[in-house]
Motif scaffolding. Structure first.
Motif, PDB file in Angstrom:
ATOM      1  N   ARG A 148       6.610   0.264   2.483  1.00 15.38           N
ATOM      2  CA  ARG A 148       7.907   0.784   2.030  1.00 15.38           C
ATOM      3  C   ARG A 148       7.917   0.973   0.510  1.00 15.38           C
ATOM      4  N   ASN A 149       9.063   1.403  -0.003  1.00 14.98           N
ATOM      5  CA  ASN A 149       9.230   1.549  -1.445  1.00 14.98           C
ATOM      6  C   ASN A 149       9.392   0.183  -2.105  1.00 14.98           C
ATOM      7  N   ASP A 150       9.140   0.112  -3.395  1.00 15.03           N
ATOM      8  CA  ASP A 150       9.163  -1.175  -4.094  1.00 15.03           C
ATOM      9  C   ASP A 150      10.533  -1.863  -4.031  1.00 15.03           C
ATOM     10  N   TYR A 151      11.618  -1.098  -4.148  1.00 16.23           N
ATOM     11  CA  TYR A 151      12.946  -1.719  -4.133  1.00 16.23           C
ATOM     12  C   TYR A 151      13.307  -2.276  -2.751  1.00 16.23           C
ATOM     13  N   GLU A 152      12.664  -1.775  -1.698  1.00 13.05           N
ATOM     14  CA  GLU A 152      12.878  -2.327  -0.358  1.00 13.05           C
ATOM     15  C   GLU A 152      12.207  -3.700  -0.249  1.00 13.05           C
TER      16      GLU A 152
ATOM     17  N   GLY B  15       3.767 -13.546   2.359  1.00 14.27           N
ATOM     18  CA  GLY B  15       2.383 -13.199   2.050  1.00 14.27           C
ATOM     19  C   GLY B  15       2.094 -11.716   1.947  1.00 14.27           C
ATOM     20  N   ALA B  16       3.126 -10.862   2.104  1.00 13.18           N
ATOM     21  CA  ALA B  16       2.891  -9.419   2.070  1.00 13.18           C
ATOM     22  C   ALA B  16       2.652  -8.923   0.648  1.00 13.18           C
ATOM     23  N   ILE B  17       1.788  -7.936   0.528  1.00 13.32           N
ATOM     24  CA  ILE B  17       1.491  -7.307  -0.750  1.00 13.32           C
ATOM     25  C   ILE B  17       2.568  -6.271  -1.072  1.00 13.32           C
ATOM     26  N   ARG B  18       3.048  -6.292  -2.298  1.00 10.26           N
ATOM     27  CA  ARG B  18       3.952  -5.256  -2.802  1.00 10.26           C
ATOM     28  C   ARG B  18       3.095  -4.278  -3.593  1.00 10.26           C
ATOM     29  N   PRO B  19       2.694  -3.149  -2.983  1.00 11.90           N
ATOM     30  CA  PRO B  19       1.851  -2.203  -3.713  1.00 11.90           C
ATOM     31  C   PRO B  19       2.516  -1.793  -5.025  1.00 11.90           C
ATOM     32  N   PRO B  20       1.785  -1.768  -6.128  1.00 13.11           N
ATOM     33  CA  PRO B  20       2.359  -1.434  -7.427  1.00 13.11           C
ATOM     34  C   PRO B  20       2.560   0.069  -7.605  1.00 13.11           C
ATOM     35  N   VAL B  21       3.250   0.661  -6.647  1.00 17.61           N
ATOM     36  CA  VAL B  21       3.566   2.098  -6.699  1.00 17.61           C
ATOM     37  C   VAL B  21       5.049   2.258  -6.372  1.00 17.61           C
TER      38      VAL B  21
ATOM     39  N   GLN C 171      -3.315   7.198  -2.859  1.00 21.01           N
ATOM     40  CA  GLN C 171      -4.130   7.093  -4.064  1.00 21.01           C
ATOM     41  C   GLN C 171      -4.382   5.640  -4.434  1.00 21.01           C
ATOM     42  N   TRP C 172      -3.367   4.793  -4.241  1.00 20.17           N
ATOM     43  CA  TRP C 172      -3.534   3.366  -4.535  1.00 20.17           C
ATOM     44  C   TRP C 172      -4.613   2.753  -3.645  1.00 20.17           C
ATOM     45  N   ILE C 173      -4.625   3.119  -2.379  1.00 19.94           N
ATOM     46  CA  ILE C 173      -5.651   2.625  -1.452  1.00 19.94           C
ATOM     47  C   ILE C 173      -7.033   3.093  -1.899  1.00 19.94           C
ATOM     48  N   ARG C 174      -7.145   4.355  -2.242  1.00 20.41           N
ATOM     49  CA  ARG C 174      -8.439   4.890  -2.651  1.00 20.41           C
ATOM     50  C   ARG C 174      -8.925   4.248  -3.943  1.00 20.41           C
TER      51      ARG C 174
END
Length: 302
Positions: free
Chosen positions: A137-141, A149-155, A163-166
């Motif tokens: 989801r989006n960061d604000y969600e 333990g979930a990762i908050r992707p820095p996007v 692109q973050w995954i790659r």
């Protein structure tokens, strides 16, 4: 207890729609006839929506969807409500029903997606210390609520995940990857992207956080905070077993799940603000915005 007079329906279905604009027009007419309100996106790849309406009108809407061979396999997640949670009805035709932005690399989750995990299997999977849990989801969600333990992707947005995954491929290569979202639609596409990128052990929470919270056995266990929803409710409870609050007021740092928009219209940033700080901050997210808002407000009064 008296039944709530309204319902909120959350749903999606990846299905071939030959003429999205024509389907959009007919669907809007149906929603207007039933006096529904909400947001629906239609595309050649399917339909994605949330609507609110009276119990009877929602029943008629679901029956119409089940009666159409194109949408007969759709699954609805239903919340009781006291009234509408949307101000109006919006039905739009777009290229994608969720925007991952893969362009020529785009695909249908009906052709490729991660393994489905029901709520019980998901609860066990996220307790594996070697698993990588990615919030799609989006960061604000994520800020309002997420799995332990979930990762908050820095996007900032869903479309930035590929692109973050790659960029971080080696970090996740060979790992057991678990991904989830609100109702399941985003991780259908995101998990499929991960599979196509070469990750071999990819699973998703089928039905998303909403279905997880409704499961009579799991009862939302191990989900921290609330689930962000795109309507006037903003957040809905999930965890009936071991709940806690993860969001904190940006001003005083106490626990709060009050999401408000910055009063400085040039900013309008959504932020957490407790009731006690709202008056002092003038519902602004920072001192700079409060100064701008104060000057504009005083200018209007003068």
């Amino acid at each position: 207890m008296q039944e709530a007079p309204y319902q909120v329906l959350l749903y999606y279905l990846y299905t071939d729609i030959e003429s999205p604009q024509e389907y959009r027009d007919a669907h809007k007419a149906l929603c207007d006839e039933l006096e529904l309100r909400g947001r629906i996106i239609v595309g050649s790849e399917g339909i994605n929506g949330t609507v609110s309406g009276t119990v009877e009108n929602c029943k008629q809407y679901m029956e119409a969807m089940y009666a159409d061979p194109m949408t007969q396999d759709i699954e609805f997640k239903i919340d009781p409500e006291q009234g509408h949670v949307f101000p109006k009805m919006s039905v739009k035709a777009r290229d994608e029903i969720v925007t991952l932005g893969l362009g020529e690399e785009d695909f249908s989750p009906n052709e490729c997606t991660g393994k489905y995990l029901d709520p019980k299997a998901w609860r066990e999977a996220i307790r594996d210390p070697d698993a990588v849990i990615i919030d799609a989801r989006n960061d604000y969600e994520w800020d309002l609520g997420h799995f332990k333990g979930a990762i908050r992707p820095p996007v900032p947005a869903f479309r930035d995940l590929p692109q973050w995954i790659r960029d971080n491929y080696e970090k996740f290569d060979g790992k057991k990857i678990l991904t989830y979202c609100t109702g399941g639609i985003r991780c259908e596409k995101f998990s499929g992207f991960l599979v196509k990128e070469g990750f071999e052990d990819v699973s998703q929470l089928h039905g998303g956080i909403v279905k997880y919270g409704k499961d009579p056995e799991v009862k939302g266990e191990d989900f921290d905070g609330q689930c962000y929803v795109f309507d006037q409710r903003i957040g809905v409870p999930v965890n009936q077993v071991n709940p806690n609050v993860v969001a904190r007021c940006v001003h005083c740092d106490i626990e709060t799940e009050r999401y408000v928009n910055c009063a400085n219209k040039m900013c309008n940033a959504q932020h957490f603000c407790c009731e006690a700080c709202e008056a002092e901050s003038k519902r602004c997210c920072c001192d700079a915005c409060r100064d701008v808002f104060t000057k504009e407000y005083e200018g209007v009064l003068q």
